[in-house]
Motif scaffolding. Structure first.
Motif, mmCIF file in Angstrom:
data_model
loop_
_atom_site.group_PDB
_atom_site.id
_atom_site.type_symbol
_atom_site.label_atom_id
_atom_site.label_comp_id
_atom_site.label_asym_id
_atom_site.label_seq_id
_atom_site.Cartn_x
_atom_site.Cartn_y
_atom_site.Cartn_z
ATOM 1 N N UNK A 147 44.663 6.465 -32.507
ATOM 2 C CA UNK A 147 44.021 6.982 -33.709
ATOM 3 C C UNK A 147 42.931 6.007 -34.105
ATOM 4 N N UNK A 148 41.844 6.537 -34.669
ATOM 5 C CA UNK A 148 40.706 5.697 -35.055
ATOM 6 C C UNK A 148 40.417 5.906 -36.541
ATOM 7 N N UNK A 149 40.325 4.806 -37.282
ATOM 8 C CA UNK A 149 40.030 4.842 -38.707
ATOM 9 C C UNK A 149 38.855 3.920 -39.003
ATOM 10 N N UNK A 150 38.235 4.099 -40.166
ATOM 11 C CA UNK A 150 37.244 3.130 -40.615
ATOM 12 C C UNK A 150 35.896 3.731 -40.942
ATOM 13 N N UNK A 151 34.968 2.833 -41.291
ATOM 14 C CA UNK A 151 33.604 3.219 -41.663
ATOM 15 C C UNK A 151 32.631 2.192 -41.121
ATOM 16 N N UNK A 152 31.527 2.652 -40.570
ATOM 17 C CA UNK A 152 30.415 1.794 -40.179
ATOM 18 C C UNK A 152 29.184 2.235 -40.962
ATOM 19 N N UNK A 153 28.458 1.268 -41.531
ATOM 20 C CA UNK A 153 27.257 1.573 -42.300
ATOM 21 C C UNK A 153 26.052 0.940 -41.630
ATOM 22 N N UNK A 154 25.093 1.780 -41.279
ATOM 23 C CA UNK A 154 23.848 1.342 -40.636
ATOM 24 C C UNK A 154 22.743 1.347 -41.691
ATOM 25 N N UNK A 155 22.197 0.173 -42.017
ATOM 26 C CA UNK A 155 21.073 0.057 -42.942
ATOM 27 C C UNK A 155 19.840 -0.294 -42.127
ATOM 28 N N UNK A 156 18.813 0.540 -42.200
ATOM 29 C CA UNK A 156 17.711 0.346 -41.262
ATOM 30 C C UNK A 156 16.359 0.718 -41.852
ATOM 31 N N UNK A 164 15.370 0.068 -36.895
ATOM 32 C CA UNK A 164 15.930 -1.275 -36.735
ATOM 33 C C UNK A 164 16.642 -1.684 -38.016
ATOM 34 N N UNK A 165 17.718 -2.459 -37.880
ATOM 35 C CA UNK A 165 18.439 -2.896 -39.063
ATOM 36 C C UNK A 165 19.719 -3.614 -38.707
ATOM 37 N N UNK A 166 20.730 -3.479 -39.585
ATOM 38 C CA UNK A 166 22.015 -4.149 -39.387
ATOM 39 C C UNK A 166 23.141 -3.180 -39.690
ATOM 40 N N UNK A 167 24.257 -3.382 -39.002
ATOM 41 C CA UNK A 167 25.432 -2.523 -39.187
ATOM 42 C C UNK A 167 26.589 -3.375 -39.682
ATOM 43 N N UNK A 168 27.355 -2.815 -40.621
ATOM 44 C CA UNK A 168 28.532 -3.509 -41.146
ATOM 45 C C UNK A 168 29.671 -2.513 -41.293
ATOM 46 N N UNK A 169 30.891 -3.024 -41.457
ATOM 47 C CA UNK A 169 32.050 -2.155 -41.616
ATOM 48 C C UNK A 169 33.158 -2.535 -40.662
ATOM 49 N N UNK A 170 34.145 -1.665 -40.525
ATOM 50 C CA UNK A 170 35.276 -1.967 -39.654
ATOM 51 C C UNK A 170 35.781 -0.707 -38.967
ATOM 52 N N UNK A 171 36.360 -0.913 -37.782
ATOM 53 C CA UNK A 171 36.973 0.164 -37.005
ATOM 54 C C UNK A 171 38.380 -0.285 -36.630
#
Length: 275
Positions: A147-156, A164-171
């Motif tokens: 099972x996969x949970x979490x959120x990734x946020x791409x700010x670009x 282009x930008x940076x990604x943060x969050x967890x999986x």
């Protein structure tokens, strides 16, 4: 909710076998845990939650960019099926990777099934895309079915066909035995337009209930969005270092589709690997 998802996971495993998916998934769909030959395989398993997250994430990011800037970015081809709502500055995309009655969607050597939702907001050249894993199920050779949970946020920043930008969050992945979380903070990325290539650089922190604490450092890790046959990691380096227990560092140098040369330290031993 966990009980319901576990039930779906076991149903999915049975369906994969019934569909003859055993060979196609390297036996990953039929077992709870992966098969390891050495500590190099253990490190690849540690890296797998991040691979799964960014495999689904890059397709969601591409779909959101296609909604915001359709002249420069294309909706991902074939599966996953994409539904878009909203405007070019504020909206959402839903990616359907297939349910447990299908063969799923193969991305970066992971088979994905379920839904991924991404919301996006754009102001001028600046955009934020938040990708949520709520019903995603994945299988890989080294993790088995999870099972996969979490959120990734791409700010670009969008500049024509380049974002282009940076990604943060967890999986987080959960196979019923091991719960592993890959925490991403400030990993830089570039996604180039059509057909789309994502390049990642930076450090990810992994906490595994079965394997301890690790860091993963990506240097120019490149993977394609489309066409579907090219959805694999093709270049770059991943250095996976254990930070709890005995010292161990495993370097993966990608020289071909989801494969390359693995180097162990201490010891300096090398061999080929495949995700």
């Amino acid at each position: 909710m966990h009980v319901a998802r576990s039930t779906v996971r076991f149903a999915l495993a049975a369906t994969v076998l019934a569909l003859g998916g055993l060979a196609a998934e390297g036996c990953g769909g039929s077992r709870r845990r992966g098969l390891f030959f050495d500590v190099g395989d253990e490190a690849i398993a540690v890296n797998s939650p991040a691979v799964i997250g960014h495999a689904a994430g890059k397709l969601a990011l591409q779909a959101a960019l296609a909604a915001m800037e359709p002249g420069s970015y294309a909706v991902p081809q074939a599966r996953p099926q994409v539904q878009t709502s909203g405007t070019a500055t504020n909206g959402a995309v839903v990616l359907d990777f297939g349910d447990f009655g299908t063969s799923g969607t193969r991305v970066d050597e992971a088979t994905l099934r379920g839904l991924v939702v991404a919301t996006y907001v754009r102001s001028g050249a600046a955009a934020t895309v938040s990708v949520s894993f709520q019903t995603l199920i994945a299988s890989t050779t080294h993790l088995g079915l999870v099972d996969v949970f979490g959120t990734l946020t791409y700010a670009c920043t969008i500049s024509g066909p380049t974002c282009t930008g940076a990604v943060s969050g967890s999986v987080t992945t959960d196979d019923g035995f091991d719960v592993s979380t890959a925490q991403t903070s400030g990993v830089t990325f570039t996604l180039s337009g059509t057909p789309g290539t994502l390049v990642l650089s930076g450090t990810i922190f992994v906490a595994s209930s079965a394997r301890g604490a690790w860091t993963i450092t990506y240097v120019g890790l490149a993977s394609a969005v489309d066409p579907p046959s090219a959805r694999f990691i093709s270049a770059g380096t991943a250095v996976i270092t254990r930070t709890s227990g005995s010292a161990l560092s495993v370097s993966l140098l990608f020289t071909g589709p989801n494969q390359g040369t693995l180097t162990l330290s201490p010891g300096g031993g090398t061999r080929s690997f495949k995700l």
